[in-house]
Design a protein around this motif. Structure first.
Motif, short mmCIF file in Angstrom:
data_model
loop_
_atom_site.label_atom_id
_atom_site.label_comp_id
_atom_site.label_asym_id
_atom_site.label_seq_id
_atom_site.Cartn_x
_atom_site.Cartn_y
_atom_site.Cartn_z
N ALA A 1 0.88 -1.19 0.00
CA ALA A 1 0.00 0.00 0.00
C ALA A 1 0.91 1.22 0.00
N ARG A 2 0.92 1.94 -1.09
CA ARG A 2 1.82 3.09 -1.23
C ARG A 2 1.07 4.31 -1.75
N PHE A 3 1.48 5.44 -1.23
CA PHE A 3 0.91 6.71 -1.67
C PHE A 3 2.07 7.64 -2.07
N ARG A 4 1.91 8.32 -3.18
CA ARG A 4 3.00 9.17 -3.68
C ARG A 4 2.46 10.52 -4.14
N THR A 5 3.20 11.56 -3.80
CA THR A 5 2.91 12.90 -4.31
C THR A 5 4.06 13.35 -5.19
N THR A 6 3.73 14.10 -6.22
CA THR A 6 4.72 14.65 -7.14
C THR A 6 4.58 16.16 -7.15
N ASN A 7 5.68 16.85 -6.83
CA ASN A 7 5.65 18.32 -6.73
C ASN A 7 6.69 18.95 -7.64
N LEU A 8 6.34 20.10 -8.14
CA LEU A 8 7.31 20.95 -8.85
C LEU A 8 7.55 22.17 -7.96
N VAL A 9 8.78 22.33 -7.50
CA VAL A 9 9.08 23.42 -6.57
C VAL A 9 10.26 24.24 -7.10
N PHE A 10 10.39 25.45 -6.52
CA PHE A 10 11.45 26.37 -6.90
C PHE A 10 12.25 26.72 -5.64
N PRO A 11 13.34 25.99 -5.40
CA PRO A 11 14.13 26.21 -4.18
C PRO A 11 15.03 27.43 -4.28
N PHE A 12 15.34 28.00 -3.12
CA PHE A 12 16.25 29.15 -3.01
C PHE A 12 17.07 28.95 -1.75
N HIS A 13 18.40 28.89 -1.89
CA HIS A 13 19.29 28.69 -0.75
C HIS A 13 20.38 29.74 -0.72
N ILE A 14 20.79 30.10 0.48
CA ILE A 14 22.02 30.86 0.68
C ILE A 14 23.07 29.84 1.08
N GLU A 15 24.08 29.69 0.23
CA GLU A 15 25.14 28.71 0.48
C GLU A 15 26.42 29.44 0.85
N PHE A 16 27.16 28.91 1.81
CA PHE A 16 28.42 29.53 2.19
C PHE A 16 29.44 28.47 2.57
N GLY A 17 30.71 28.86 2.45
CA GLY A 17 31.81 27.96 2.75
C GLY A 17 33.04 28.33 1.94
N PRO A 18 34.20 27.83 2.34
CA PRO A 18 35.44 28.17 1.64
C PRO A 18 35.52 27.49 0.28
N SER A 19 36.42 27.98 -0.56
CA SER A 19 36.66 27.37 -1.87
C SER A 19 38.10 27.62 -2.29
N LYS A 20 38.54 26.92 -3.29
CA LYS A 20 39.91 27.05 -3.78
C LYS A 20 39.92 27.87 -5.06
N LYS A 21 40.87 28.77 -5.15
CA LYS A 21 41.01 29.59 -6.35
C LYS A 21 41.93 28.90 -7.35
N ILE A 22 41.44 28.72 -8.57
CA ILE A 22 42.23 28.15 -9.65
C ILE A 22 42.59 29.28 -10.60
N ASP A 23 43.86 29.61 -10.65
CA ASP A 23 44.33 30.77 -11.40
C ASP A 23 45.02 30.33 -12.68
N LYS A 24 44.47 30.73 -13.81
CA LYS A 24 45.07 30.43 -15.10
C LYS A 24 45.57 31.72 -15.75
N LYS A 25 46.13 31.59 -16.95
CA LYS A 25 46.73 32.74 -17.61
C LYS A 25 45.71 33.81 -17.97
N LYS A 26 44.55 33.40 -18.46
CA LYS A 26 43.56 34.35 -18.93
C LYS A 26 42.31 34.42 -18.06
N PHE A 27 42.21 33.59 -17.06
CA PHE A 27 41.01 33.61 -16.22
C PHE A 27 41.32 32.95 -14.89
#
Length: 368
Positions: A249-275
Motif C-alpha cells: 500500500a503506497r501513496f505518492r505525491t509529485t511536486n514541482l518546486v522552486f528552491p532558493f538557498h544561501i550557500e556559504f563555505g570556503p573554496s579554492k582559487k584556480i588561477d590560469k593565464k587568462k582567467f
C-alpha cells in the motif's frame, strides 16, 4: 505542528544571526588590529628616519674630512660644509617626521579602516573581506596583502549551473503523535528529487557566499503499514483498514518546486593565464533556504489478492492534496555531496482531522 514550524524557523534565524554577528566581530577585530599595527609601524619608522639621517651625516663629515686632509679644501671651508650638512640632515629628519605624524593623525582620526595609497603600485598593500582578486590568495574570508598588478585583467565565471539529485527517507510529522507512531513505514517510505540549479557568487571578489536557485521535481512516497489505505470521504482524507490482506500500500505525491538557498563555505582559487575560477572540491559547504511550488500529481497504489487473483489498484488525484507546496530546507556537506533535510510547512492534505507535514532526510548531490 505549528510548534515544530516555529522552532525550525527560530533555529534557522538564530543560525543566520550568529553567523552574521561572528563575521562582523571578526571584521571589526581585523580592522582594529590592522590599524594598530600600521600606527606602530609608523611610530617605529620615526626612530629609523633619525638613525638613517645621522648615519648619512657621519658619511658626509667623513667625506669632508678626507677632502680637508688631502688639501682640497681649507679648514674654514670644511667647517662651513659640516654646518651645511648638519642643517640639511636636521631638516630631512624634521620633514620626514612631519610626514609620519600626519599619516598617524589620519589613522587616528578615522574610526573605520583607513587605506592611504601613497606607496608605489608594486608595494601597495590592501585589506579585503572575502578576497578573490588577489593572486595566489585563494578564497580566504579575510585577506591582507599586495594587490596583483594584472588583477583587473582577470575574469571569472560568476554564475554556474548544477544538476541536483537527492534521495533518502521520507515520512510525515503528524499533529499530536510522535514519528514512531506514524502510519507510514520508516524504512519503506522514501523520496527522490531531481532538479536544476544556478549558483551565483554574491560578492564580486569573494566566493564565500553564494546564491542557489532553480527548480526541482520531488517525489515523496509513503509506504503505509498495518494494512491501512487512504480513503476520501466527502473531501476528508482518513486511514482505514483494507478488507483483505494487502501486499503493498503506497501513496505518492509529485511536486514541482522552486528552491532558493544561501550557500556559504570556503573554496579554492584556480588561477590560469587568462582567467580564474573557484572550486568547492573537498570543501565544506552549508546551505539554508526554502522552496515553494505546486503539486502536479498524486497516486495511491494497492497490491492484494482476491479470489486467487493478483490485483493492482491505482488511483490518481483523488486525495485532496494541497495544491501549493512550500517549506524549509538545508544541507551540510563536503564537495558535491551533502546531508539534506527538507520540511513542508504546507500540509500533505487539505482536509484531515490531524494535520500532517512531509519531512525528508537523505543525501544531496550537486553535479556542476
Amino acid at each position: 505542528m505549528k510548534t515544530i514550524t516555529k522552532y525550525l524557523s527560530i533555529i534557522v534565524l538564530c543560525f543566520l544571526f550568529t553567523v552574521t554577528q561572528a563575521q562582523e566581530k571578526q571584521l571589526d577585530s581585523v580592522r582594529t588590529n590592522y590599524k594598530e599595527s600600521e600606527i606602530k609601524k609608523l611610530i617605529k619608522s620615526k626612530k629609523t628616519v633619525e638613525l638613517k639621517e645621522r648615519e648619512f651625516l657621519k658619511q658626509d663629515i667623513t667625506a669632508i674630512n678626507t677632502r680637508l686632509n688631502t688639501g682640497e679644501i681649507t679648514l674654514s671651508r670644511a667647517n662651513n660644509l659640516k654646518k651645511e650638512a648638519a642643517k640639511k640632515r636636521a631638516l630631512n629628519i624634521e620633514n620626514h617626521i612631519a610626514i609620519i605624524d600626519n599619516e598617524i593623525a589620519l589613522w587616528n582620526r578615522n574610526d573605520k579602516f583607513y587605506q592611504l595609497d601613497v606607496r608605489s603600485e608594486r608595494d601597495r598593500k590592501i585589506i579585503r573581506i572575502g578576497s578573490g582578486s588577489m593572486e595566489n590568495s585563494g578564497d580566504k574570508l579575510i585577506f591582507i596583502g599586495k594587490e596583483s598588478k594584472d588583477a583587473k585583467k582577470k575574469y571569472d565565471k560568476r554564475t554556474h549551473n548544477d544538476l541536483v539529485f537527492a534521495f533518502g527517507f521520507n515520512n510525515a510529522l503528524i499533529e499530536g503523535q510522535s514519528l514512531d507512531n506514524s502510519p507510514y513505514k520508516i524504512g519503506g517510505s522514501r523520496f527522490i528529487e531531481l532538479g536544476y540549479d544556478w549558483k551565483r557568487r554574491i560578492f564580486k571578489d569573494s566566493n564565500f557566499w553564494r546564491l542557489k536557485y532553480g527548480f526541482s521535481f520531488q517525489w515523496n512516497k509513503f509506504d503505509l503499514k498495518d494494512n491501512k489505505f487512504l480513503v476520501n470521504t466527502d473531501g476528508m482524507i482518513s486511514l482505514e483498514e483494507f478488507p483483505v490482506e494487502l501486499d503493498k500500500a503506497r501513496f505518492r505525491t509529485t511536486n514541482l518546486v522552486f528552491p532558493f538557498h544561501i550557500e556559504f563555505g570556503p573554496s579554492k582559487k584556480i588561477d590560469k593565464k587568462k582567467f580564474f575560477r573557484y572550486s568547492n572540491y573537498k570543501k565544506l559547504r552549508v546551505g539554508l533556504g526554502a522552496y515553494a511550488g505546486f503539486n502536479i500529481g498524486s497516486m495511491q497504489k494497492l497490491k492484494y489478492k482476491e479470489d486467487g487473483n493478483k490485483i493492482k489498484d491505482k488511483k490518481h488525484r483523488d486525495f485532496e492534496v494541497s495544491d501549493l507546496v512550500y517549506g524549509l530546507s538545508g544541507y551540510l556537506g563536503v564537495g558535491s555531496s551533502a546531508l539534506y533535510i527538507k520540511y513542508d510547512l504546507s500540509p500533505v492534505f487539505k482536509n484531515q482531522s490531524k494535520k500532517q507535514n512531509n519531512i525528508s532526510v537523505g543525501l544531496r548531490i550537486d553535479l556542476d
